[in-house]
Design a protein around this motif. Structure first.
Motif, short mmCIF file in Angstrom:
data_model
loop_
_atom_site.label_atom_id
_atom_site.label_comp_id
_atom_site.label_asym_id
_atom_site.label_seq_id
_atom_site.Cartn_x
_atom_site.Cartn_y
_atom_site.Cartn_z
N GLN A 138 4.88 15.94 3.12
CA GLN A 138 5.52 14.77 3.72
C GLN A 138 6.75 14.32 2.94
O GLN A 138 7.17 13.16 3.01
CB GLN A 138 4.51 13.61 3.83
CG GLN A 138 3.20 13.96 4.49
CD GLN A 138 3.36 14.52 5.89
OE1 GLN A 138 4.16 14.00 6.68
NE2 GLN A 138 2.61 15.56 6.22
N ILE A 139 7.37 15.28 2.23
CA ILE A 139 8.51 14.96 1.36
C ILE A 139 9.66 15.94 1.52
O ILE A 139 10.82 15.54 1.63
CB ILE A 139 8.06 14.94 -0.12
CG1 ILE A 139 6.94 13.91 -0.35
CG2 ILE A 139 9.25 14.63 -1.05
CD1 ILE A 139 6.29 13.99 -1.72
N VAL A 157 12.64 13.48 1.31
CA VAL A 157 12.51 12.34 2.21
C VAL A 157 11.30 11.53 1.76
O VAL A 157 10.18 12.04 1.71
CB VAL A 157 12.33 12.79 3.68
CG1 VAL A 157 12.17 11.58 4.59
CG2 VAL A 157 13.50 13.65 4.12
N ILE A 158 11.52 10.28 1.42
CA ILE A 158 10.43 9.39 1.01
C ILE A 158 10.34 8.24 2.03
O ILE A 158 11.34 7.59 2.30
CB ILE A 158 10.67 8.80 -0.39
CG1 ILE A 158 10.86 9.91 -1.42
CG2 ILE A 158 9.53 7.87 -0.79
CD1 ILE A 158 9.61 10.71 -1.72
N GLY A 159 9.17 8.02 2.57
CA GLY A 159 9.00 6.85 3.41
C GLY A 159 9.00 7.10 4.90
O GLY A 159 8.95 6.15 5.68
N TYR A 160 9.08 8.39 5.31
CA TYR A 160 9.03 8.62 6.77
C TYR A 160 7.59 8.62 7.27
O TYR A 160 7.26 7.92 8.21
CB TYR A 160 9.72 9.94 7.14
CG TYR A 160 9.74 10.12 8.65
CD1 TYR A 160 10.73 9.52 9.41
CD2 TYR A 160 8.75 10.85 9.31
CE1 TYR A 160 10.73 9.63 10.80
CE2 TYR A 160 8.75 10.96 10.68
CZ TYR A 160 9.73 10.36 11.43
OH TYR A 160 9.72 10.47 12.80
N SER A 161 6.72 9.42 6.66
CA SER A 161 5.33 9.43 7.10
C SER A 161 4.66 8.12 6.71
O SER A 161 5.06 7.46 5.75
CB SER A 161 4.58 10.62 6.48
OG SER A 161 4.52 10.48 5.08
N GLU A 162 3.62 7.75 7.45
CA GLU A 162 2.95 6.48 7.23
C GLU A 162 1.57 6.69 6.60
O GLU A 162 1.01 7.77 6.63
CB GLU A 162 2.76 5.75 8.56
CG GLU A 162 4.04 5.33 9.26
CD GLU A 162 3.74 4.57 10.52
OE1 GLU A 162 3.37 3.39 10.42
OE2 GLU A 162 3.88 5.14 11.62
N SER A 163 1.05 5.59 6.06
CA SER A 163 -0.33 5.56 5.62
C SER A 163 -0.86 4.17 5.89
O SER A 163 -0.13 3.29 6.38
CB SER A 163 -0.45 5.90 4.13
OG SER A 163 -0.06 4.79 3.34
N LEU A 164 -2.12 3.95 5.58
CA LEU A 164 -2.70 2.62 5.78
C LEU A 164 -2.39 1.69 4.62
O LEU A 164 -2.73 0.51 4.66
CB LEU A 164 -4.22 2.75 5.99
CG LEU A 164 -4.61 3.55 7.24
CD1 LEU A 164 -6.11 3.80 7.27
CD2 LEU A 164 -4.16 2.85 8.50
N ASN A 165 -1.76 2.21 3.59
CA ASN A 165 -1.27 1.40 2.47
C ASN A 165 -0.01 2.06 1.95
O ASN A 165 -0.05 2.91 1.06
CB ASN A 165 -2.32 1.29 1.36
CG ASN A 165 -1.87 0.35 0.25
OD1 ASN A 165 -0.71 -0.01 0.16
ND2 ASN A 165 -2.80 -0.03 -0.60
N ASN A 166 1.12 1.68 2.52
CA ASN A 166 2.35 2.41 2.26
C ASN A 166 2.83 2.32 0.82
O ASN A 166 3.41 3.28 0.31
CB ASN A 166 3.45 1.92 3.20
CG ASN A 166 3.39 2.61 4.56
OD1 ASN A 166 3.04 3.78 4.64
ND2 ASN A 166 3.70 1.88 5.61
#
Length: 523
Positions: free
Chosen positions: A407-408, A418-427
């Motif tokens: 995811q980077i 790339v940092i911050g494109y994919s999501e998580s439940l605690n970003n």
């Protein structure tokens, strides 16, 4: 000669990238279009609060100040916390504010040579190629002329929830242009100061199109301003599962159901072996049962059925697509007293008086209509590249997720992360894990696998996201395999992915930032 690193964006991900690049001896330059750090938290409305508790939404080496007592702090408290982080670690001198990057282009290596590479950048190392990135930057406080910079590595930290609004398509002659009132996107509303936002909605009939966090926050804020005299109507195409808080059943945290290793045993994970796959299959009834238990609790706790707001999909899909949200305080109390009106309509169109809703013969009259319809994060990501082939490469196919290894890293775009494109439940702590991984990669602690192996891994994650997130797979949500994802980062760095002490703690206790406070390769 020291390799030059550029970071685009000074939100949370940009600050973390800067901090961990500095820790490895680099002196990055950070370009930020605004005049301050904090990114999206500079453009949130008064009613917005954290989705996660302060226990898990924090930097691993920078605790919340003792003055913050709330479990879910408000937007100004979060912004101050992020600003304090930048000041504490001395990041501000590396940031060029009011500097908007309008395009980047990779030069020095032909497309034919790049296509022949077996390893990323030709060597699998961060600076293996002789190529460089040319950046065009507009410094908006000066003469607004465009200046060029040349760097060896670019870290994109531009986020996906700003910049390019997602405007839905409406039937011909039934779009916003025929409405007699004011139409704006939530991006524009959130950019207002609190006084201007309140003045815009005060004494007016407000309709909000949308169902996610920005929509419920704006509905709550409008209800606070106008009460039952001028109800705010929230029109949703699809209802989503919502939480009154992250604590259920007498204070038991939802984290014990979805944020520990046992929960992840219940789902199929990318690249898992036969044993884990068999366990996930055998325990699938338990996975289904836990989701139904949560759904039953939410039906009991909230009047979802009464207001026709029971989602058509399951709770696990909501978690796996990172669309779960915590309601503003007393949201359904406002629905009951009539200051918020909920409507559901698959087809929404404009008329001069307002909106036409499925099953209703009379229009929903409105003075102001706010489109809380999200953002085009993929388009924003593609627009940063001036080369059409790189734009096509980063965006990929509309039927797949954005192709990022770990995811980077895009396997076919060298010297860029790339940092911050994919999501998580605690970003926040997901972003910190990514930046730590990237810092170790820049320090050449490890080498990337071949391009083909990276693309194979990307396809496995794409399959996982489609399996559990359904039609929302393009959100690239790590969701129900967040710990599994962190395990891969730890293994790359050379750290033990098992961060707890004892078998049962490892299995049952939720994972959070404190578990990854120290990540150093094992000797």
């Amino acid at each position: 000669m020291e390799k030059r690193i550029a970071i685009i964006g000074a939100g949370i991900s940009g600050l973390l990238a800067c901090k961990y690049a500095l820790a490895k001896g680099y002196h990055p330059i950070v370009f930020e279009a605004q005049d301050c750090v904090g990114g999206l938290w500079n453009h949130t409305i008064e009613s917005t609060k954290l989705q996660n508790s302060t226990e898990v939404f924090l930097f691993s080496d920078f605790p919340w100040p003792s003055s913050v007592k709330e479990t879910f702090p408000g937007n100004t408290q979060v912004l101050k916390y992020v600003q304090s982080y930048a000041q504490h670690f001395g990041l501000l001198p590396y940031i060029k504010f009011n500097s908007k990057v309008i395009g980047i282009d990779y030069v020095g290596v032909s497309r034919e040579e790049m296509q022949a590479w077996d390893l990323w950048g030709g060597t699998g190392q961060p600076f293996g190629s002789k190529g460089k990135w040319n950046m065009k930057v507009q410094h908006t406080t000066e003469d607004k002329s465009i200046k060029e910079y040349e760097v060896e590595f670019v870290i994109l930290c531009i986020g996906r929830f700003s910049g390019v609004p997602n405007i839905p398509e409406f039937p011909p002659n039934h779009g916003p242009e025929i409405f007699g009132g004011k139409v704006l996107h939530s991006m524009d509303y959130s950019a207002m100061d609190n006084a201007s936002a309140a003045a815009l909605v005060k004494g007016k009939n407000i309709a909000i199109i949308g169902s996610q966090k920005s929509a419920v926050d704006m509905a709550a804020q409008c209800a606070n301003v106008n009460g039952i005299d001028n109800p705010c109507t929230m029109v949703q195409r699809t209802a989503h599962w919502v939480l009154p808080s992250y604590y259920v059943w007498g204070g038991v945290s939802l984290h014990y159901l979805y944020y520990n290793r046992f929960a992840e045993i219940l789902v199929h994970k990318p690249g898992e072996g036969f044993l884990l796959s068999a366990l996930a299959f055998l325990l699938s009834p338990l996975r289904w049962g836990i989701a139904k238990l949560v759904e039953s609790y939410l039906r009991w706790k909230l009047p979802l059925k009464k207001y026709n707001m029971v989602p058509p999909h399951g709770f696990l899909q909501e978690m796996s697509s990172c669309q779960i949200l915590v309601l503003p305080e007393n949201f359904y109390d406002k629905v009951v007293d009539g200051s918020i009106v909920l409507k559901k309509s698959k087809n929404i169109s404009f008329c001069r008086e307002g909106l036409m809703i499925d099953g209703e013969t009379q229009p929903l009259t409105a003075d102001v209509i706010i489109l809380a319809t999200g953002y085009r994060g993929d388009q924003k990501l593609g627009n940063i590249f001036t080369c059409p082939s790189f734009q096509e490469c980063i965006l990929g196919s509309a039927s797949s997720t954005i192709s990022l290894y770990r995811q980077i890293i895009h396997p076919r775009i060298p010297q860029l992360a790339v940092i911050g494109y994919s999501e998580s439940l605690n970003n926040l702590y997901t972003l910190e894990m990514k930046c730590r991984w990237l810092g170790h990669f820049l320090d050449q602690t490890f080498q990337l696998p071949s391009i083909k192996e990276m693309e194979k891994d990307v396809r496995m994650w794409d399959g996982y996201m489609k399996r559990y997130a359904g039609k929302y797979y393009r959100r690239s949500c790590l969701g129900a395999s967040h710990i599994w994802y962190n395990d891969q980062l730890c293994k790359d760095i050379g750290c033990n992915p098992r961060r707890k002490k004892g078998f049962f703690s490892e299995l049952i206790e939720p994972y959070g930032p404190a578990d990854y406070a120290e990540l150093n390769p094992q000797s």
